[in-house]
Write an enzyme that holds these catalytic residues in place. Structure first.
Site, PDB file in Angstrom:
ATOM      1  N   ASP A  56      12.081  70.861  58.815  1.00  0.00           N
ATOM      2  CA  ASP A  56      11.813  69.636  59.577  1.00  0.00           C
ATOM      3  C   ASP A  56      10.347  69.206  59.431  1.00  0.00           C
ATOM      4  OD1 ASP A  56      14.046  68.514  60.770  1.00  0.00           O
ATOM      5  OD2 ASP A  56      13.945  69.750  62.576  1.00  0.00           O
ATOM      6  N   LYS A  90      24.756  66.879  59.422  1.00  0.00           N
ATOM      7  CA  LYS A  90      23.889  67.751  58.604  1.00  0.00           C
ATOM      8  C   LYS A  90      24.730  68.862  57.967  1.00  0.00           C
ATOM      9  CE  LYS A  90      19.827  66.639  61.323  1.00  0.00           C
ATOM     10  NZ  LYS A  90      18.922  66.960  62.432  1.00  0.00           N
ATOM     11  N   GLN A 118      17.813  71.535  66.762  1.00  0.00           N
ATOM     12  CA  GLN A 118      18.042  70.106  67.018  1.00  0.00           C
ATOM     13  C   GLN A 118      17.319  69.658  68.295  1.00  0.00           C
ATOM     14  OE1 GLN A 118      19.706  67.931  64.913  1.00  0.00           O
ATOM     15  NE2 GLN A 118      18.915  66.382  66.314  1.00  0.00           N
TER      16      GLN A 118
END
Ligand code: NAD
Length: 289
Positions: free
Chosen positions: A119, A52, A96
């Site tokens: 997200d 990422k 994460q």
């Protein structure tokens, strides 16, 4: 193979769009910023976070990697999130998954400002997805699957779609996207309590597998001419590899692929799309600054 849906190629095209959008934002004096928070040392998470951050760098997106030790407390993590919420250089925040077991992941997700929740996991964004309100953020993996279907020219309208898996990250948002106006699919969601899973899957014009069980979907589960999207990423032992493992999907690719009109491989299918859609969401967040 001609029926392969090439996620690497489609994600490269999405990233090219992103590169142009970043340049346009920078011309307006806005540099998109993404903060990635990693708690602990899960090796798969480290790989995801690394790619990422690398992709951000490649596109000219500012990224901040915040690595916290496994023993970080809930309060400490919430303080980090609060600081990022208030930071004007940060447009997107992600923590994460999975965090260490002592962390309440739900509470952390709720603490992220919905406007920076790239997200798409915050309850406000989940509600907006259900309401078909485009001002929310859509979770990256199902958004990537939708883009793959579109780029592969797959007609979802009126199609019978079976989604295996009901997680908040993949299965449920995937089902919402498929039944939304415009996609117009007839959606069945199967899960660990479903009876006759093979029989349900055989009804599918489009089958989306998001389970986390290596090669669970066999050839006799799939209708001739179906489209198969394999979201699963499973590490299976493989002594012939230097790493000691290889990645495989939820679909027994070798036996299923010959029956399919189109199918995504693992790796190189849905995986690269997830990162590309994360970059898209970050750019959208920056554009709303
Ligand atoms: P999860 O564990 O949260 O959910 C799995 C779902 O599968 C559950 O809803 C469960 O009911 C269902 N399930 C479990 N066993 C089953 C069975 N025997 N029969 C039918 N259904 C069953 O997982 P998740 O986060 O949704 O991820 C699913 C898979 O997708 C994993 O392999 C994960 O690594 C992968 N994944 C890939 C990406 C990507 O970028 N490609 C992103 C997220 C997740």
């Amino acid at each position: 193979m001609s029926n392969l849906i090439d996620g690497k190629a489609v994600s490269a095209a999405v990233l090219e769009e992103c590169r142009k959008e970043v340049a346009a934002l920078k011309a307006r004096g806005v540099t998109p910023g993404l903060a990635v928070v990693l708690v602990g040392e899960d090796p798969a998470s480290q790989v995801y976070v690394g790619s990422k951050v690398r992709t951000c760098g490649d596109l000219g997106i500012y990224s901040r990697k915040i690595e916290l030790p496994t023993e970080t407390t809930q309060e400490e993590l919430l303080r980090v999130v609060a600081t990022l919420n208030a930071d004007p250089a940060i447009d997107g925040i992600l923590v994460q998954s999975p965090p260490p077991p002592h962390i309440d992941e739900e509470a952390v997700i709720r603490a992220i400002s919905p406007a920076k929740d790239v997200d798409g996991f915050h309850p406000e964004n989940v509600a907006k997805l259900a309401l078909e309100d485009a001002s929310g953020f859509v979770p990256c993996t199902p958004a990537g699957c939708m883009r793959l279907l579109r780029e592969a020219g797959v007609e979802t309208r009126g199609a019978n779609v079976v989604v295996i898996g009901r997680s908040m990250i993949v299965g449920k948002p995937m089902a919402l996207l498929l039944m939304a106006k415009g996609a117009d699919a007839t959606v069945t969601v199967a899960h660990s309590r479903s009876r006759d899973l093979a029989g349900i899957c055989r009804q599918a014009d489009i089958l989306v597998a998001a389970v986390g069980r290596p090669e669970m979907v066999k050839a006799d589960w799939v209708k001739e001419g179906a489209v198969v999207i394999d979201v699963g990423i499973n590490r299976v032992e493989d002594a012939s590899r230097k790493s000691g493992f290889r990645l495989t999907g939820d679909v027994a690719f070798d036996e299923v692929a010959p029956k399919c009109k189109a199918i995504t491989p693992v790796p190189g299918g849905v995986g690269p799309m997830t990162i590309a859609m994360l970059m898209k969401n970050t750019i959208v967040a920056a554009g709303r600054r």
